[in-house]
Design an enzyme around this catalytic site. Structure first.
Site, PDB file in Angstrom:
ATOM      1  N   CYS A   2     -50.531  53.859 -21.271  1.00  0.00           N
ATOM      2  CA  CYS A   2     -49.505  54.524 -22.069  1.00  0.00           C
ATOM      3  C   CYS A   2     -48.193  53.752 -22.062  1.00  0.00           C
ATOM      4  O   CYS A   2     -47.796  53.187 -21.046  1.00  0.00           O
ATOM      5  CB  CYS A   2     -49.212  55.912 -21.514  1.00  0.00           C
ATOM      6  SG  CYS A   2     -50.646  56.973 -21.468  1.00  0.00           S
ATOM      7  N   ARG A  27     -50.235  46.688 -24.201  1.00  0.00           N
ATOM      8  CA  ARG A  27     -50.628  47.388 -22.972  1.00  0.00           C
ATOM      9  C   ARG A  27     -51.957  48.127 -23.145  1.00  0.00           C
ATOM     10  O   ARG A  27     -52.603  48.465 -22.160  1.00  0.00           O
ATOM     11  CB  ARG A  27     -49.544  48.411 -22.587  1.00  0.00           C
ATOM     12  CG  ARG A  27     -48.246  47.788 -22.147  1.00  0.00           C
ATOM     13  CD  ARG A  27     -47.129  48.808 -22.163  1.00  0.00           C
ATOM     14  NE  ARG A  27     -47.314  49.879 -21.194  1.00  0.00           N
ATOM     15  CZ  ARG A  27     -46.836  49.867 -19.959  1.00  0.00           C
ATOM     16  NH1 ARG A  27     -46.134  48.845 -19.542  1.00  0.00           N
ATOM     17  NH2 ARG A  27     -47.034  50.880 -19.134  1.00  0.00           N
ATOM     18  N   TRP A  80     -52.991  56.091 -23.838  1.00  0.00           N
ATOM     19  CA  TRP A  80     -54.281  55.588 -23.362  1.00  0.00           C
ATOM     20  C   TRP A  80     -54.948  56.796 -22.691  1.00  0.00           C
ATOM     21  O   TRP A  80     -54.470  57.274 -21.658  1.00  0.00           O
ATOM     22  CB  TRP A  80     -54.058  54.457 -22.363  1.00  0.00           C
ATOM     23  CG  TRP A  80     -55.303  53.804 -21.869  1.00  0.00           C
ATOM     24  CD1 TRP A  80     -56.004  52.813 -22.481  1.00  0.00           C
ATOM     25  CD2 TRP A  80     -55.988  54.079 -20.646  1.00  0.00           C
ATOM     26  NE1 TRP A  80     -57.081  52.451 -21.713  1.00  0.00           N
ATOM     27  CE2 TRP A  80     -57.099  53.207 -20.584  1.00  0.00           C
ATOM     28  CE3 TRP A  80     -55.779  54.967 -19.590  1.00  0.00           C
ATOM     29  CZ2 TRP A  80     -57.997  53.195 -19.513  1.00  0.00           C
ATOM     30  CZ3 TRP A  80     -56.671  54.961 -18.528  1.00  0.00           C
ATOM     31  CH2 TRP A  80     -57.767  54.084 -18.500  1.00  0.00           C
ATOM     32  N   ASN A 106     -46.149  59.130 -19.161  1.00  0.00           N
ATOM     33  CA  ASN A 106     -47.142  58.149 -18.731  1.00  0.00           C
ATOM     34  C   ASN A 106     -47.394  58.395 -17.257  1.00  0.00           C
ATOM     35  O   ASN A 106     -46.469  58.363 -16.456  1.00  0.00           O
ATOM     36  CB  ASN A 106     -46.583  56.728 -18.941  1.00  0.00           C
ATOM     37  CG  ASN A 106     -47.400  55.667 -18.227  1.00  0.00           C
ATOM     38  OD1 ASN A 106     -48.599  55.845 -18.007  1.00  0.00           O
ATOM     39  ND2 ASN A 106     -46.762  54.575 -17.870  1.00  0.00           N
ATOM     40  N   GLY A 107     -48.633  58.684 -16.909  1.00  0.00           N
ATOM     41  CA  GLY A 107     -48.944  58.950 -15.502  1.00  0.00           C
ATOM     42  C   GLY A 107     -50.057  59.974 -15.438  1.00  0.00           C
ATOM     43  O   GLY A 107     -50.763  60.193 -16.425  1.00  0.00           O
ATOM     44  N   GLU A 509     -65.572  36.565 -12.392  1.00  0.00           N
ATOM     45  CA  GLU A 509     -64.533  36.590 -13.418  1.00  0.00           C
ATOM     46  C   GLU A 509     -65.149  36.378 -14.810  1.00  0.00           C
ATOM     47  O   GLU A 509     -64.763  37.043 -15.779  1.00  0.00           O
ATOM     48  CB  GLU A 509     -63.475  35.525 -13.094  1.00  0.00           C
ATOM     49  CG  GLU A 509     -62.409  35.306 -14.149  1.00  0.00           C
ATOM     50  CD  GLU A 509     -61.603  36.537 -14.507  1.00  0.00           C
ATOM     51  OE1 GLU A 509     -61.726  37.575 -13.841  1.00  0.00           O
ATOM     52  OE2 GLU A 509     -60.848  36.469 -15.492  1.00  0.00           O
ATOM     53  N   LYS A 513     -64.891  38.950 -17.882  1.00  0.00           N
ATOM     54  CA  LYS A 513     -64.334  38.531 -19.178  1.00  0.00           C
ATOM     55  C   LYS A 513     -65.289  38.900 -20.307  1.00  0.00           C
ATOM     56  O   LYS A 513     -64.897  39.475 -21.306  1.00  0.00           O
ATOM     57  CB  LYS A 513     -64.122  37.023 -19.137  1.00  0.00           C
ATOM     58  CG  LYS A 513     -62.885  36.399 -19.577  1.00  0.00           C
ATOM     59  CD  LYS A 513     -61.576  36.638 -18.971  1.00  0.00           C
ATOM     60  CE  LYS A 513     -61.199  38.008 -18.518  1.00  0.00           C
ATOM     61  NZ  LYS A 513     -60.137  38.036 -17.568  1.00  0.00           N
ATOM     62  N   GLU A 516     -65.539  42.774 -20.811  1.00  0.00           N
ATOM     63  CA  GLU A 516     -64.395  43.510 -21.349  1.00  0.00           C
ATOM     64  C   GLU A 516     -64.113  43.215 -22.816  1.00  0.00           C
ATOM     65  O   GLU A 516     -63.661  44.086 -23.532  1.00  0.00           O
ATOM     66  CB  GLU A 516     -63.146  43.386 -20.468  1.00  0.00           C
ATOM     67  CG  GLU A 516     -62.584  42.031 -20.277  1.00  0.00           C
ATOM     68  CD  GLU A 516     -61.352  42.035 -19.365  1.00  0.00           C
ATOM     69  OE1 GLU A 516     -60.777  43.092 -19.087  1.00  0.00           O
ATOM     70  OE2 GLU A 516     -60.959  40.939 -18.934  1.00  0.00           O
ATOM     71  N   HIS A 532     -82.941  38.385  -4.334  1.00  0.00           N
ATOM     72  CA  HIS A 532     -83.028  39.628  -3.561  1.00  0.00           C
ATOM     73  C   HIS A 532     -82.997  40.869  -4.449  1.00  0.00           C
ATOM     74  O   HIS A 532     -82.687  41.956  -3.977  1.00  0.00           O
ATOM     75  CB  HIS A 532     -81.892  39.677  -2.533  1.00  0.00           C
ATOM     76  CG  HIS A 532     -81.971  38.573  -1.537  1.00  0.00           C
ATOM     77  ND1 HIS A 532     -82.969  38.491  -0.590  1.00  0.00           N
ATOM     78  CD2 HIS A 532     -81.213  37.462  -1.366  1.00  0.00           C
ATOM     79  CE1 HIS A 532     -82.812  37.395   0.135  1.00  0.00           C
ATOM     80  NE2 HIS A 532     -81.748  36.753  -0.329  1.00  0.00           N
ATOM     81  N   LYS A 629     -53.623  46.821 -20.631  1.00  0.00           N
ATOM     82  CA  LYS A 629     -53.103  45.615 -19.975  1.00  0.00           C
ATOM     83  C   LYS A 629     -52.419  45.962 -18.662  1.00  0.00           C
ATOM     84  O   LYS A 629     -52.457  45.207 -17.708  1.00  0.00           O
ATOM     85  CB  LYS A 629     -52.108  44.933 -20.925  1.00  0.00           C
ATOM     86  CG  LYS A 629     -51.593  43.602 -20.434  1.00  0.00           C
ATOM     87  CD  LYS A 629     -52.635  42.529 -20.575  1.00  0.00           C
ATOM     88  CE  LYS A 629     -52.207  41.202 -19.991  1.00  0.00           C
ATOM     89  NZ  LYS A 629     -53.357  40.320 -19.769  1.00  0.00           N
TER      90      LYS A 629
END
Ligand code: AGP
Length: 634
Positions: A2, A27, A80, A106-107, A509, A513, A516, A532, A629
């Site tokens: 948010c 964001r 968000w 926001n929270g 990573e 990437k 997402e 395994h 973000k």
């Protein structure tokens, strides 16, 4: 996550709010809205215009271009979704039942269920599923009572009502409130979520992060936890939760105000991949200048107490930052000889290891606002203070790309990776910057502790200086290569990335990437673990991407790759060109460098490949669905 903007001043608020929201778009969000108060046609009492739209900001813009939102005061929000789906009714601002009070937040209000039930029993009808909606109703209730009690001014009344309600809230919040009866008063407050006030003459803009101020002001004051501010066109007053006035001077945002634009690139992510040679170049210029003493080869500004008598390192981070931390921990252990552990910040908060003395604690967050990382660091500081670990504050280090962030205010020792604003939700250049920060730290500690010879220290420093050129060549060569290769994987469902040793975090990573931005399921594995269990997934439909660089595990990784090939997997190698690496169906070649610095290079073709797969799938590469973000909630 948010984003909040709020304005009080003398110009039409809605265009400025929209501009601010636009700058916070990066964001991540799924709906947007704003509310203004206009007093046209009435002397002291205004009316609220509230507009909300699902999806991108352009939808809100279209709504506003039809009807507008008049007034010189307003609050705006990009949401968000946490509580309630991304729908118009859940978008902010939220209003009280009489449409007199509007709030953006926001929270997460953790006790909202209890508060909501109480209000519902009093007959309040809720129109959203959000945790935020309790706030305007509670403020409205408090205002009604304060009116009956006859509090002096309306502005004071709103201030007291908000303060009272904040005392009822549990959790984290940054919020902005307006009331029709105070059409020139804006109240903002924060606790464990960021909120800054930007100052110009007779006009004040509040926002979740400093990018919103570009073109408006460079003079900014961040609110501290549990503070409230009362803003009018005449000035700003800040108070603590007890109502005691706080006096602090605003400061200037450092760094040039760069325009956020994609230039010739189709996406910010590609632009930011291309900016990595510059990130490395600047890092080297700042921290690895020539002619530093061999005992202190990195130009970090820290006192000796940061390094002295350190026996172990613990690193707290999330997502990509955690992967950088894992490379860092490898370097700190294997190059510098210090036992090092990386924690998911979110796990550390509730299950920290037993306290041990002489630990260096490092928090890594590119945004400097990740709630879990900040809270984990705070928790660690608190539990160490109970043990009277006086050295804790000098033995905590933050690594961030946002020098004006909450992390930089919370922690004294900061490595600013200086990569410049990263707009793409998928971290690329900031990952590289974080890696470089760890190289610096590992070299510094190895030199101070004499864990490595002068020759070894010099060798790695010299090799690091070559990195910008390696990166430049790699990006130029691999952009086309990976674009071509990506066509084959546009409809792929699962991908496995293998790495070992210092390149295992790069496999993680790469998988993150790809997941997402392309929404393809991907797993990163230490190559030796495949047999395994995960090997059961392999067939001709599952590509295996293997990172094989010269060093202690080179042959081992190649053997693990062979195991995949024997199961018909399409095999892609991130490896130097050589006879051994001909086993790969496709090779994305990297230069022959020491294993130590290889992660700085192996990550590049993997970033590019993910990018091209996502772009060819026609997805929103820079703002992938559901992602943010800046993850400012727990
Ligand atoms: C990176 O591509 C991701 N978007 C995400 O994992 C990110 O790294 C994570 O949320 C941590 O963010 P931070 O570095 O700002 O703390």
């Amino acid at each position: 996550m948010c984003g909040i903007v709020a304005l009080v001043g003398s110009r039409e608020a809605s265009p400025i709010l929209l501009e601010g929201l636009k700058k916070l778009e990066y964001r991540g969000y799924d709906s947007a809205g704003l509310a203004t108060i206009s007093t046209k046609g009435s002397s002291d009492r205004g009316f609220i215009t509230c507009k909300k739209a699902k999806g991108k900001l352009v939808n809100l813009l279209n709504l506003l271009s039809k009807d507008g939102a008049p007034g010189n005061i307003g609050i705006g929000h990009t949401r968000w979704a946490t509580h309630g789906k991304p729908e118009v009714r859940n978008a902010h601002p939220h209003l009280d039942s009489s449409d007199q009070v509007a709030v953006v937040q926001n929270g997460i209000i953790e006790n909202y269920t209890l508060l909501r039930e109480k209000l519902q029993k009093q007959g309040i009808r809720f129109v959203s599923d959000t945790d935020t909606e309790v706030i305007p109703h509670l403020i409205s209730e408090a205002l009604t009572r304060l009116k009956q009690e006859g509090v002096a001014s309306k502005g004071e009344m709103l201030f007291l009502a908000v303060r009272e309600v904040l005392n009822l809230l549990q959790g984290s919040y940054a919020l902005a409130v307006i009331w029709t009866e105070t059409p020139d008063v804006l109240i903002v407050a924060k606790n464990k979520a960021p909120l800054l006030i930007g100052f110009t003459q007779g006009e004040f803009l509040c926002a979740s992060d400093s990018t919103a101020f570009a073109g408006f002001t460079k003079t900014v004051l961040p609110l501290e936890d549990k503070e409230l501010a009362l803003l009018t066109p005449l000035g700003v007053e800040i108070y603590d939760s007890e109502g005691k006035r706080q006096y602090r001077k605003p400061s200037l945002i450092v760094g040039s105000e760069k325009n956020i634009d994609k230039g010739q690139f189709r996406h910010f992510m590609l632009k930011e991949i291309y900016e990595q040679p510059e990130t490395a170049e600047q890092w080297i210029a700042r921290f690895l200048p020539d002619k530093l003493p061999t005992s202190s080869p990195i130009a970090f500004p820290f006192k000796d107490s940061l390094y002295d008598s350190i026996e172990a390192v613990q690193i707290l981070a999330c997502g990509t930052s955690r992967h950088a931390a894992m490379v860092g921990a490898y370097l700190l252990e294997q190059f510098s000889g210090l036992p090092s552990t990386v924690f998911f910040a979110s796990e550390f908060r509730y299950a920290p290891p037993p306290l041990a003395p002489n630990i260096l604690t490092i928090g890594v967050t590119q945004s400097g606002e990740t709630a879990d990382t900040l809270a984990a660091l705070m928790m660690e500081s608190e539990r160490r203070s109970t043990l009277k670990d006086d050295l804790f504050s000098s033995r905590v280090l933050g690594i961030t790309n946002r020098i004006e962030s909450s992390l930089a205010r919370q922690v004294t020792n900061i490595i600013d990776i200086g990569a410049g604003l990263e707009v793409g939700v998928a971290a690329t250049k900031t990952f590289l910057g974080q890696l470089l920060a760890f190289y610096g730290l590992a070299i510094m500690i190895a030199a101070r502790n004499k864990n490595r010879s002068i020759q070894e220290i010099n060798d790695i420093c010299e090799e690091l200086k070559l990195v910008p050129n390696y990166l430049r060549d790699l990006i130029n060569n691999h952009n086309k290569l990976t674009e071509k290769l990506a066509y084959q994987f546009v409809n792929t469902k699962d991908v496995i990335f293998l790495g070992r040793g210092i390149n295992y975090p790069i496999a993680l990573e790469a998988a993150l990437k790809l997941k997402e931005i392309s929404y393809i399921h991907a797993e990163g594995l230490p190559a030796g673990e495949m047999k395994h269990g995960p090997i059961a997934l392999l067939d001709h439909k599952v590509p295996v991407i293997s990172i094989a660089t010269h060093g202690v595990v080179f042959e081992k990784v190649l053997s693990n790759a062979q195991e995949a090939k024997a199961r018909n997997a399409c095999l892609i190698g991130i490896a130097p060109e050589s006879a051994e690496t001909q086993i790969f169906d496709h090779l994305l070649p990297i230069p022959k460098v020491s294993e130590w610095i290889s992660p700085l290079l192996t990550v590049i073709p993997l970033q590019l490949l993910s990018y091209h797969i996502a772009a060819q799938r026609g997805l929103d590469v820079d703002q992938p669905r559901n992602l943010a973000k800046s993850v400012t909630v727990e």
